[in-house]
Design an enzyme around this catalytic site. Structure first.
Site, PDB file in Angstrom:
ATOM      1  N   HIS A  90      -9.634 -26.238  30.104  1.00  0.00           N
ATOM      2  CA  HIS A  90      -9.667 -27.381  31.214  1.00  0.00           C
ATOM      3  C   HIS A  90      -9.014 -27.029  32.398  1.00  0.00           C
ATOM      4  O   HIS A  90      -8.134 -26.456  32.408  1.00  0.00           O
ATOM      5  CB  HIS A  90      -9.075 -28.710  30.367  1.00  0.00           C
ATOM      6  CG  HIS A  90      -9.346 -29.755  31.067  1.00  0.00           C
ATOM      7  ND1 HIS A  90      -8.681 -30.273  32.588  1.00  0.00           N
ATOM      8  CD2 HIS A  90     -10.188 -30.689  30.923  1.00  0.00           C
ATOM      9  CE1 HIS A  90      -9.167 -31.373  32.697  1.00  0.00           C
ATOM     10  NE2 HIS A  90     -10.122 -31.861  31.940  1.00  0.00           N
ATOM     11  N   GLU A 162     -16.928 -28.877  34.848  1.00  0.00           N
ATOM     12  CA  GLU A 162     -16.014 -30.029  35.447  1.00  0.00           C
ATOM     13  C   GLU A 162     -15.515 -29.536  36.837  1.00  0.00           C
ATOM     14  O   GLU A 162     -14.618 -28.806  36.967  1.00  0.00           O
ATOM     15  CB  GLU A 162     -14.990 -30.112  34.700  1.00  0.00           C
ATOM     16  CG  GLU A 162     -15.162 -30.541  33.257  1.00  0.00           C
ATOM     17  CD  GLU A 162     -14.223 -31.641  32.694  1.00  0.00           C
ATOM     18  OE1 GLU A 162     -14.436 -32.434  32.101  1.00  0.00           O
ATOM     19  OE2 GLU A 162     -12.949 -31.199  32.821  1.00  0.00           O
ATOM     20  N   SER A 208     -14.888 -37.879  36.392  1.00  0.00           N
ATOM     21  CA  SER A 208     -15.189 -39.357  36.863  1.00  0.00           C
ATOM     22  C   SER A 208     -16.581 -39.767  36.248  1.00  0.00           C
ATOM     23  O   SER A 208     -17.207 -40.653  36.953  1.00  0.00           O
ATOM     24  CB  SER A 208     -15.110 -39.497  38.333  1.00  0.00           C
ATOM     25  OG  SER A 208     -13.664 -39.103  38.771  1.00  0.00           O
ATOM     26  N   GLY A 229     -12.650 -38.545  30.902  1.00  0.00           N
ATOM     27  CA  GLY A 229     -11.084 -38.572  30.786  1.00  0.00           C
ATOM     28  C   GLY A 229     -10.784 -39.945  30.592  1.00  0.00           C
ATOM     29  O   GLY A 229     -10.869 -40.513  29.730  1.00  0.00           O
TER      30      GLY A 229
HETATM   31  P1  PGA Z   1     -11.952 -37.999  34.345  1.00  0.00           P
HETATM   32  O1  PGA Z   1     -11.580 -36.583  33.449  1.00  0.00           O
HETATM   33  O2  PGA Z   1     -13.040 -38.456  33.750  1.00  0.00           O
HETATM   34  O3  PGA Z   1     -10.836 -38.738  34.273  1.00  0.00           O
HETATM   35  O4  PGA Z   1     -12.537 -37.732  35.717  1.00  0.00           O
HETATM   36  C1  PGA Z   1     -12.580 -35.604  32.982  1.00  0.00           C
HETATM   37  C2  PGA Z   1     -11.814 -34.527  32.305  1.00  0.00           C
HETATM   38  O5  PGA Z   1     -10.870 -33.986  33.132  1.00  0.00           O
HETATM   39  O6  PGA Z   1     -12.243 -34.032  31.154  1.00  0.00           O
END
Ligand code: PGA
Length: 244
Positions: A90, A162, A208, A229
């Protein structure tokens, strides 16, 4: 449809989440659901998910089976909790804990050997994108971190795109931007493992994701799922994403 809880929730809060979340997905069909809580919540999560079809995953692992690695957790330990998946590489691990593509490959192999499905993350930073280096960075991360697997190993892999600039920032990649990057990753997979593997590999988008934008993202043919997330912490919002 994967949820990454990051460093949130206690075991009691985990059980509370599942009490509310289970009925929301009881009728859901044709969607694979995986929730990745912190290590200490894995037993509570696997117990709460028993009999539901919801999969549980960890957020990291060490590449050794066991050893003198204070503070680390191995693949067999994760598997023994009943978890079936693990997120690897990640961007927060790469950014704050110095993880490299080489380490990602070692961890991916360790996960597969432990019988876990790795969800391997790749993605460019804002400065890469602004310098027109999205494709270069993704190809490099794939080449060094994922495409080193043999074809049998690769068949069990899930990839998550990501873009670092979209994580936790409220700034989602537009479906077109995400689809373009997914297309690059799929092309690299096809070149290395052939057309079948290219078509079969699941590539999730993360950054997001919300109940409001999930539908447009999932409408893109190269986007097979999402890694969520912030919006996976609340049963109602994650339920709405899963059932979009
Ligand atoms: P987020 O995180 O949806 O809060 O942007 C996604 C992730 O880091 O897996």
């Amino acid at each position: 449809m994967a949820g990454n809880w990051k460093m949130y929730k206690t075991p009691d809060e985990t059980r509370d989440f599942f009490e509310e979340f289970r009925p929301l997905v009881a009728e859901t069909e044709g969607r694979d659901i995986v929730i990745c809580p912190p290590f200490v919540n894995l037993p509570a999560a696997t117990a709460s998910a028993r009999g539901t079809g919801i999969h549980i995953g960890a957020q990291n692992l060490h590449w050794a089976k066991e050893g003198a690695f204070t503070g680390e957790i191995s693949g067999p330990m994760i598997r023994a909790t009943g978890a079936t998946h693990v997120i690897i590489g990640h961007s927060e691990r790469r950014q704050y804990f110095g993880e490299t593509d080489e380490g990602v490959l070692k961890k991916t192999i360790a996960a597969l050997e432990a019988g876990l499905t790795p969800i391997v993350c790749v993605g460019e930073r804002l400065e890469h994108r602004e310098a027109g280096l999205m494709e270069t960075v993704l190809c490099e991360q794939c080449a060094q971190g994922i495409l080193g697997l043999d074809p049998q190993q690769f068949a069990h892999l899930v990839i998550a795109y990501e873009p670092v600039w979209a994580i936790g920032t409220g700034r989602t990649a537009t479906p077109e931007i995400a689809a373009e990057a997914h297309g690059v990753i799929r092309r690299e997979v096809r070149a290395r493992y052939g057309p079948d593997a290219g078509a079969r590999v699941r590539i999730l988008y993360g950054g997001s994701v919300t109940p409001q934008n999930v539908q447009a993202l999932m409408a893109e043919k190269d986007i097979d799922g999402v890694l969520v997330g912030g919006k996976s912490l609340d049963p109602a919002s994650f339920g709405a994403i899963v059932n979009f």
